[in-house]
Scaffold this active site. Structure first.
Site, PDB file in Angstrom:
ATOM      1  N   TYR A  37      12.901  -4.740  11.459  1.00 41.91           N
ATOM      2  CA  TYR A  37      11.745  -4.052  12.027  1.00 41.91           C
ATOM      3  C   TYR A  37      12.145  -3.547  13.413  1.00 41.91           C
ATOM      4  O   TYR A  37      12.536  -4.334  14.282  1.00 41.91           O
ATOM      5  CB  TYR A  37      10.542  -4.995  12.137  1.00 41.91           C
ATOM      6  CG  TYR A  37       9.973  -5.387  10.796  1.00 41.91           C
ATOM      7  CD1 TYR A  37       9.001  -4.610  10.177  1.00 41.91           C
ATOM      8  CD2 TYR A  37      10.417  -6.531  10.136  1.00 41.91           C
ATOM      9  CE1 TYR A  37       8.478  -4.958   8.948  1.00 41.91           C
ATOM     10  CE2 TYR A  37       9.899  -6.888   8.896  1.00 41.91           C
ATOM     11  CZ  TYR A  37       8.931  -6.099   8.314  1.00 41.91           C
ATOM     12  OH  TYR A  37       8.423  -6.440   7.086  1.00 41.91           O
TER      13      TYR A  37
ATOM     14  N   HIS B  75      -0.517  -1.475  -0.309  1.00 43.62           N
ATOM     15  CA  HIS B  75       0.869  -1.723   0.100  1.00 43.62           C
ATOM     16  C   HIS B  75       1.346  -3.085  -0.389  1.00 43.62           C
ATOM     17  O   HIS B  75       0.662  -4.095  -0.217  1.00 43.62           O
ATOM     18  CB  HIS B  75       0.966  -1.648   1.623  1.00 43.62           C
ATOM     19  CG  HIS B  75       2.329  -1.977   2.167  1.00 43.62           C
ATOM     20  ND1 HIS B  75       3.448  -1.250   1.836  1.00 43.62           N
ATOM     21  CD2 HIS B  75       2.752  -2.946   3.011  1.00 43.62           C
ATOM     22  CE1 HIS B  75       4.504  -1.752   2.466  1.00 43.62           C
ATOM     23  NE2 HIS B  75       4.106  -2.801   3.175  1.00 43.62           N
TER      24      HIS B  75
END
Length: 364
Positions: free
Chosen positions: A115, A295
Site C-alpha cells: 500500500y 469490493h
C-alpha cells in the site's frame, strides 16, 4: 440460432429457441449481430440474466457455419465480464477542465502486496466547482482517495511513503474520510447529471491522500508506477453534492477465513445506532444512494448489500452473485435509494477457499 453446450463442451441446438435476431450487417472488416432474449426464459439450457456479473464467452470462424455444423474456432475466442443490465453512462464534454493526481516513478516492491500513500493538494480553490467524472491510469488493484486535515502545509507534498508503516508521516494520520474509490476492472466513474463532488470551498478537501494498492503476486522486480486519477470538473454547479459511505467488514486480524471451505460467509453491520449518529444531525432527511462499488479479493464469490428500514428488510441495495475479482466497477442504481437515520445495512460477503490449505487473512 440458440445453442448450448453439455459437460463435454459439445455444441447442441436448443429445442427451445429463445434468442431472436434483431438485425445483422457486414462489411470488409466487421460482422455485427444484434439479438434479444427474455431475462428469464424458463429454459434449463439458458442462464438467467440478472444484475450480477455475466461472463460472456465468444468464438468465431472466418467461414460461415455449414451443413455439417460449426467450424472449430481455433484461437479466435475469448471471454469478457459485463453487467448487461447496468445503465448507460452519461457522455461528458471533452472540453471540461481537469487535474491529475498521479504517482511519480514509484518503485513497486517485489512483494505480494504493497500500500503506497502520496499526499496531493487540490489545485482548484476559492470558488465552488463540481467534479463530474474520475478516470484512472493504473497497474494496480485499487485506489482510495482520502480527505485530509486542512491545517497541513505544502511540505507534506514532497514525498510518498508506504502506508500503515511505523515511519510514515504523521500527516497521513489526518486522512480518514474516503471521498472516492476505484477497483480493478472498473472504468472511469461518471457522476449522474444532478450530482457532483464538491471542491473549492472552505469545507472541501484542500489536501488529499491517494492510497494505491499494488498487487505483485509474481514478485516481479523493477516495476515503476506512474498511475493515478484524473478528476474532470465544471464551474456549472449541480443540484446535489456527492459523498461516500463505507459499509462492510473492517480490516483486522479478527476477520479470517478457514481453508478448504466451499462457502464461508462474513457479515459487516452498519448498525442503526451508527447511522442514527452519522446522519441524525447533519442529514435527518437521509442520503440518496445512486451507485455502489462492491469490493472483495480473490476468495470472493458473491457480495450482497442488504438494507433494513424500521426493522423490515428492503429490496437488496446491490448484489453480485457471480463476483469477478478482475471486474470491479460501480453499479449505477436504476432508482436512487434513500438511507435514513435509524436504518441499518448489512454487507454479506461469500468466499470460497477450497483450493487453499492455509488460513486467509482479509486485506483492504
Amino acid at each position: 440460432q440458440d445453442y448450448f453446450t453439455d459437460e463435454n463442451r459439445v455444441l447442441k441446438k436448443d429445442p427451445q429457441q429463445d434468442y431472436h435476431l434483431e438485425y445483422a450487417m457486414e462489411n470488409s472488416t466487421h460482422t455485427i449481430l444484434a439479438f434479444s432474449r427474455e431475462l428469464h426464459t424458463c429454459d434449463t439450457n439458458d442462464k438467467s440474466i440478472t444484475e450480477s456479473t455475466v461472463r460472456v464467452i465468444w468464438a468465431y470462424h472466418h467461414k460461415d457455419m455449414g451443413e455439417a455444423g460449426q467450424n472449430y474456432h481455433g484461437s479466435n475466442r475469448g471471454t469478457k465480464s459485463l453487467r448487461l443490465l447496468n445503465p448507460e453512462k452519461e457522455v461528458l464534454s471533452a472540453s471540461l477542465p481537469y487535474f491529475d493526481l498521479t504517482n511519480k516513478d514509484v518503485p513497486v516492491p517485489d512483494k505480494d502486496t504493497t500500500y503506497w500513500c502520496q499526499m496531493f493538494k487540490i489545485p482548484v480553490q476559492h470558488e465552488k466547482h463540481h467534479v463530474t467524472k474520475v478516470s484512472h491510469e493504473n497497474l494496480v488493484h485499487h485506489i482510495l482517495l482520502y480527505q485530509c486535515s486542512s491545517n497541513l502545509n505544502d511540505s507534506v507534498l514532497d514525498y510518498g511513503h508506504e502506508c500503515y508503516h511505523p515511519n510514515m508521516p504523521d500527516s497521513f494520520l489526518t486522512c480518514e474520510t474516503v471521498i472516492f474509490a476505484w477497483a480493478i476492472g472498473g472504468e472511469g466513474f461518471t457522476y449522474p447529471p444532478h450530482v457532483g463532488l464538491s471542491i473549492g470551498t472552505a469545507a472541501d478537501p484542500q489536501f488529499v491522500l491517494m492510497e494505491v494498492h499494488y498487487d505483485n503476486p509474481s514478485y516481479t522486480e523493477g516495476l515503476i508506477d506512474n498511475s493515478g486519477l484524473r478528476l474532470i470538473y465544471t464551474p456549472v454547479l449541480r443540484k446535489y453534492d456527492a459523498g461516500v459511505i463505507e459499509a462492510g467488514l473492517w480490516v483486522s486480524l479478527f476477520h479470517n477465513i478457514p481453508p478448504g471451505m466451499p462457502e464461508f460467509v462474513s457479515e459487516g453491520h452498519c448498525t442503526l445506532e451508527c447511522l442514527e449518529e452519522a446522519l441524525g444531525a447533519e442529514r435527518p432527511a437521509g442520503i440518496h444512494v445512486f451507485a455502489v462499488l462492491l469490493h472483495a479479493h480473490l476468495a470472493g464469490r458473491a457480495i450482497r448489500m442488504r438494507h433494513f428500514h424500521n426493522g423490515e428488510e428492503q429490496k437488496l441495495l446491490a448484489y453480485d452473485d457471480e463476483f469477478d475479482f478482475n471486474f470491479q466497477e460501480f453499479q449505477y442504481l436504476k432508482e436512487e435509494r434513500t438511507i435514513l437515520p435509524g436504518d441499518n445495512l448489512i454487507t454479506e460477503c461469500h468466499y470460497s477457499t477450497v483450493d487453499r490449505v492455509r488460513m486467509t487473512w482479509v486485506r483492504k
